[in-house]
Design an enzyme around this catalytic site. Sequence first.
Site, mmCIF file in Angstrom:
data_model
loop_
_atom_site.group_PDB
_atom_site.id
_atom_site.type_symbol
_atom_site.label_atom_id
_atom_site.label_comp_id
_atom_site.label_asym_id
_atom_site.label_seq_id
_atom_site.Cartn_x
_atom_site.Cartn_y
_atom_site.Cartn_z
ATOM 1 N N ARG A 70 36.623 47.716 35.443
ATOM 2 C CA ARG A 70 35.435 47.575 36.283
ATOM 3 C C ARG A 70 35.559 46.463 37.326
ATOM 4 O O ARG A 70 35.366 46.669 38.531
ATOM 5 C CB ARG A 70 34.196 47.262 35.406
ATOM 6 C CG ARG A 70 33.592 48.447 34.741
ATOM 7 C CD ARG A 70 32.999 48.044 33.405
ATOM 8 N NE ARG A 70 34.096 47.904 32.469
ATOM 9 C CZ ARG A 70 34.539 48.903 31.700
ATOM 10 N NH1 ARG A 70 33.893 50.027 31.681
ATOM 11 N NH2 ARG A 70 35.590 48.745 30.942
ATOM 12 N N THR A 71 35.867 45.253 36.855
ATOM 13 C CA THR A 71 35.825 44.080 37.735
ATOM 14 C C THR A 71 36.904 44.185 38.815
ATOM 15 O O THR A 71 36.648 43.925 39.996
ATOM 16 C CB THR A 71 36.025 42.808 36.895
ATOM 17 O OG1 THR A 71 35.174 42.888 35.751
ATOM 18 C CG2 THR A 71 35.690 41.568 37.689
ATOM 19 N N LYS A 98 59.854 34.596 35.237
ATOM 20 C CA LYS A 98 61.027 33.743 35.535
ATOM 21 C C LYS A 98 60.668 32.268 35.428
ATOM 22 O O LYS A 98 61.442 31.404 35.849
ATOM 23 C CB LYS A 98 61.525 34.041 36.948
ATOM 24 C CG LYS A 98 61.965 35.479 37.158
ATOM 25 C CD LYS A 98 62.297 35.710 38.636
ATOM 26 C CE LYS A 98 62.420 37.183 38.934
ATOM 27 N NZ LYS A 98 62.338 37.458 40.371
ATOM 28 N N ARG A 120 41.093 36.473 37.290
ATOM 29 C CA ARG A 120 40.760 36.650 35.869
ATOM 30 C C ARG A 120 41.923 36.104 35.058
ATOM 31 O O ARG A 120 43.079 36.407 35.325
ATOM 32 C CB ARG A 120 40.526 38.117 35.519
ATOM 33 C CG ARG A 120 40.420 38.306 34.007
ATOM 34 C CD ARG A 120 40.009 39.675 33.592
ATOM 35 N NE ARG A 120 38.613 39.918 33.899
ATOM 36 C CZ ARG A 120 37.941 40.980 33.451
ATOM 37 N NH1 ARG A 120 38.552 41.872 32.683
ATOM 38 N NH2 ARG A 120 36.675 41.161 33.758
ATOM 39 N N HIS A 148 31.752 34.717 33.033
ATOM 40 C CA HIS A 148 32.062 35.933 33.817
ATOM 41 C C HIS A 148 30.861 36.101 34.761
ATOM 42 O O HIS A 148 29.999 36.952 34.571
ATOM 43 C CB HIS A 148 32.211 37.118 32.867
ATOM 44 C CG HIS A 148 32.774 38.367 33.486
ATOM 45 N ND1 HIS A 148 32.915 38.547 34.843
ATOM 46 C CD2 HIS A 148 33.231 39.520 32.909
ATOM 47 C CE1 HIS A 148 33.438 39.742 35.078
ATOM 48 N NE2 HIS A 148 33.632 40.345 33.925
HETATM 49 N N1 CP Z 1 32.845 44.131 32.025
HETATM 50 C C1 CP Z 1 34.119 43.909 32.430
HETATM 51 O O1 CP Z 1 34.494 42.792 32.785
HETATM 52 O O2 CP Z 1 34.912 45.015 32.403
HETATM 53 P P1 CP Z 1 36.457 45.026 32.795
HETATM 54 O O3 CP Z 1 37.189 44.224 31.737
HETATM 55 O O4 CP Z 1 36.833 46.482 32.785
HETATM 56 O O5 CP Z 1 36.604 44.392 34.145
#
Ligand code: CP
Length: 326
Positions: A70-71, A98, A120, A148
């Site tokens: 999603r993100t 490496k 992320r 998040h």
């Molecule tokens: N909710 C969420 O962060 O989904 P993803 O891990 O698919 O990005």
Amino acid sequence: MNIDHEYRTDISSGWNRKHILGLQDLSRDELNIILNQASEFKRLAAIGETKLTPLAGTVVANLFFEPSTRTRISFGLAAKRLSADTVDFSASGSSLSKGESFVDTAKTIEAMGVSYVVVRHKTPGAPQLLAQHLDANILNAGDGTHEHPTQALLDIFTIREHFGKIEGLTVTLVGDILHSRVARSNIWGLKKLGAHVIVCGPTTLIPSEISKLGVEVSSNLDDVLPRTDCLNLLRIQFERQRGHYFPSIREYAHLFGMNKQRINKAKENVLILAPGPINRGVEITPDVADGPHSIILGQVSNGLIIRMACLYLLHLQRTASLGTPG
Ligand code: CP
């Protein structure tokens, strides 16, 4: 219609933050600026204005050191909707193998003309580290168990859109609170906007100090369900757990899973959210996930405009700080 002019309304006035690292840092006013900017992008999309130009000539880098559907996709699409170029980085197959460090990798990618970095990482604080070492504007797309922010913003946007407000609502976050960055960001955001927040799950999956954040704590979903307006069903984060927190998945589903019987005990207009990915049959049964109370796919759609709003606001800050026209 001059769309470039249309979306530069006074919605964004008052925004001067360089990074979006977490909702703990943001004020109520800043949260409302993001939510209102997202509403504006949604209004424009509804009249067919899906391709806007404010980020034309800029580059957004998506640095994902952890899996995402999603993100990652919605940040990529949000950047394209704003006419930015995008680069995608995946840890696997990169020079990390490496021995290149996280910061050196990010600085290398930044040197290719990147202005905005979406990151992320499994380590809490990784986006803050990049904010200290890079000139780019940093957006946290999830850092370990910490925050998040864009997930919580899209959750809050979806609730506000449905009920027309956040103030006075009771929102119950159910499940693995201990390992959930989504729970932490939702708590910061919802509390600042005036919601009553309940966290509910097995006692082993609720941090002992959580009530200091001003939330109500419960281990009995059936007790809190009748006074809940929105349920946000968190995934059990098996990949982060280092032990056994409940006897079996079956028992978890029995005590904390949302199913048809529980819907019947809830408010008539209860709204069911889940950040996803969902485990059907664990935190939610398929009939509820696909049923009339569920807004799970609506959350995904709103994720796109929330991420457009975040990128756009950071772009305004960047152009203002460089003294160039936005
Ligand atoms: N909710 C969420 O962060 O989904 P993803 O891990 O698919 O990005």
